[in-house]
Design a protein around this motif. Structure first.
Motif, short mmCIF file in Angstrom:
data_model
loop_
_atom_site.label_atom_id
_atom_site.label_comp_id
_atom_site.label_asym_id
_atom_site.label_seq_id
_atom_site.Cartn_x
_atom_site.Cartn_y
_atom_site.Cartn_z
N MET A 1 -8.95 2.03 -5.68
CA MET A 1 -8.49 3.10 -4.80
C MET A 1 -7.80 2.55 -3.56
SD MET A 1 -11.84 5.60 -4.97
CE MET A 1 -13.03 4.27 -4.68
N ARG A 2 -7.34 1.32 -3.64
CA ARG A 2 -6.87 0.65 -2.43
C ARG A 2 -5.69 1.36 -1.77
NH1 ARG A 2 -8.91 -3.53 -5.54
NH2 ARG A 2 -10.34 -4.94 -4.42
N GLY A 3 -4.77 1.90 -2.58
CA GLY A 3 -3.60 2.57 -2.01
C GLY A 3 -3.99 3.79 -1.19
N ASP A 4 -4.81 4.65 -1.76
CA ASP A 4 -5.24 5.85 -1.05
C ASP A 4 -6.11 5.49 0.16
OD1 ASP A 4 -3.93 7.67 -2.63
OD2 ASP A 4 -5.63 8.03 -3.96
N ILE A 5 -6.95 4.47 0.00
CA ILE A 5 -7.81 4.04 1.11
C ILE A 5 -6.96 3.56 2.29
CG2 ILE A 5 -9.48 2.30 1.85
CD1 ILE A 5 -10.62 2.45 -1.03
N ALA A 6 -5.99 2.70 2.00
CA ALA A 6 -5.12 2.17 3.06
C ALA A 6 -4.37 3.29 3.76
CB ALA A 6 -4.14 1.16 2.48
N TYR A 7 -3.95 4.28 2.99
CA TYR A 7 -3.20 5.43 3.54
C TYR A 7 -4.07 6.23 4.51
CZ TYR A 7 -0.82 9.99 3.35
OH TYR A 7 -0.21 11.17 3.65
N ILE A 8 -5.31 6.55 4.10
CA ILE A 8 -6.21 7.33 4.95
C ILE A 8 -6.61 6.53 6.18
CG2 ILE A 8 -8.47 8.47 5.07
CD1 ILE A 8 -8.23 8.99 2.05
N VAL A 9 -6.95 5.26 5.99
CA VAL A 9 -7.38 4.42 7.11
C VAL A 9 -6.26 4.25 8.13
CG1 VAL A 9 -8.12 2.10 7.75
CG2 VAL A 9 -9.15 3.22 5.78
N ALA A 10 -5.03 4.05 7.66
CA ALA A 10 -3.90 3.92 8.59
C ALA A 10 -3.71 5.22 9.38
CB ALA A 10 -2.63 3.57 7.82
N GLY A 11 -3.85 6.35 8.70
CA GLY A 11 -3.72 7.62 9.40
C GLY A 11 -4.78 7.80 10.47
N LYS A 12 -6.00 7.36 10.16
CA LYS A 12 -7.10 7.55 11.12
C LYS A 12 -7.03 6.57 12.29
CE LYS A 12 -10.41 9.40 12.99
NZ LYS A 12 -9.72 8.96 14.20
N LEU A 13 -6.82 5.30 12.00
CA LEU A 13 -6.92 4.28 13.04
C LEU A 13 -5.61 4.05 13.79
CD1 LEU A 13 -9.17 1.60 11.29
CD2 LEU A 13 -9.85 3.57 12.69
#
Length: 313
Positions: free
Chosen positions: A224-236
């Motif tokens: 799930m690395r792509g979706d995880i990186a996308y959400i984390v970038a949006g949050k942080l």
């Protein structure tokens, strides 16, 4: 930079202790749920009530802070939903889940201990105002949008109504309402009650951080690395930038609250993010995003605090 690590370091050390205690079997993972219930239902409400009753009402209710934090959080949620829906071609339901993870901070468990060390007493006031935005605006909106894309026949209005009914029984919201009422009426609890509230309030930060560490045990990120990186970038990244822009547009009068708004936005997503997504079958993705954001936040929060302190030097 060393001074910054004296602020963020203790917070993540306690998180690491919670992780190690569960990982090595000193606590079962189910034990952290009990501690979490104590923190969210008893200790944190006591801390909020104490902070709100110690200051004049006019000083507590900073409408410019509320507006700035709401604008930044709403912008982050809207961008997250739109980008997921129209550029990544995901369902409306998943888009709402992504937007939720990007725009709702872990204000209480991680944000408050850090902002308290950074700013002192104004941290609790800022936390209460963040709670109002997160629980009365962003969370109901996110859940209503997710439900409308669920195809279960429940309207967005019904979802909003049920969400507000649940929030009306939330100890944190009740503590904020009681604190505002006491501040407005200039009421103070009697001495013994006040000392009991102080004892409970002192327990809030340490227990909350320990619980966060324990909940991270066993979470996996494979596939799930792509979706995880996308959400984390949006949050942080996106959320702090959006709130910073809103603070520049509608600056709170108190400089400390300006710093608090941006710092709270830097936090990883709220710890119940996987639980909220469980209904939609997205709990694995959200749990993995929570773990990745919490680990990454040590570096991003430290960097933001260093920039903020350099700007005020």
């Amino acid at each position: 930079m060393l001074q910054v690590f004296t602020i963020t370091g203790p917070v993540f050390i306690v998180i690491a202790l919670g992780f190690a205690a569960v990982r090595w079997g000193f606590f079962a993972k189910s034990d952290t749920r009990i501690l979490g219930k104590f923190a969210i239902n008893i200790a944190l409400p006591a801390m909020l009530f104490k902070a709100l009753t110690e200051r004049p009402f006019a000083e507590i209710l900073d409408t410019r802070y509320l507006l700035a934090y709401a604008l930044g959080s709403l912008a982050t949620f809207a961008i997250g939903v739109a980008a997921t829906r129209f550029f990544r071609h995901k369902s409306l339901q998943l888009s709402a889940v992504h937007g939720m993870g990007m725009s709702l901070s872990n204000s209480a468990f991680i944000g408050y201990p850090i902002v308290l060390q950074l700013l002192g007493p104004p941290a609790a006031i800022a936390l209460a105002l963040c709670f109002l935005v997160e629980n009365l605006l962003i969370l109901p909106l996110a859940l209503a949008l997710a439900e409308s894309g669920d195809g279960n026949g429940e309207s967005a209005l019904e979802v909003l109504s049920n969400t507000f009914l649940r929030l009306g029984r939330n100890p944190l919201i009740l503590a904020i309402a009681a604190g505002f009422a006491c501040a407005m009426l200039e009421l103070r609890p009697p001495g013994p009650a006040l000392r009991a509230i102080d004892l409970l309030a002192l327990a809030s930060a340490g227990i909350a951080l320990f619980v966060i560490g324990g909940t991270l045990v066993g979470l996996k990120i494979k596939g799930m690395r792509g979706d995880i990186a996308y959400i984390v970038a949006g949050k942080l990244l996106l959320h702090p930038l959006a709130v910073f822009a809103a603070v520049m547009l509608v600056p709170p009068a108190d400089r400390a609250l300006q710093i608090a708004a941006v710092t709270f936005a830097c936090m990883p997503m709220l710890s119940i993010y996987p639980i909220l997504a469980q209904k939609y079958g997205r709990e694995d993705l959200c749990a993995a995003a929570l773990m990745a954001a919490t680990v990454s936040a040590f570096f991003t929060i430290s960097a933001v605090i260093w920039v903020l302190q350099a700007g005020t030097a």
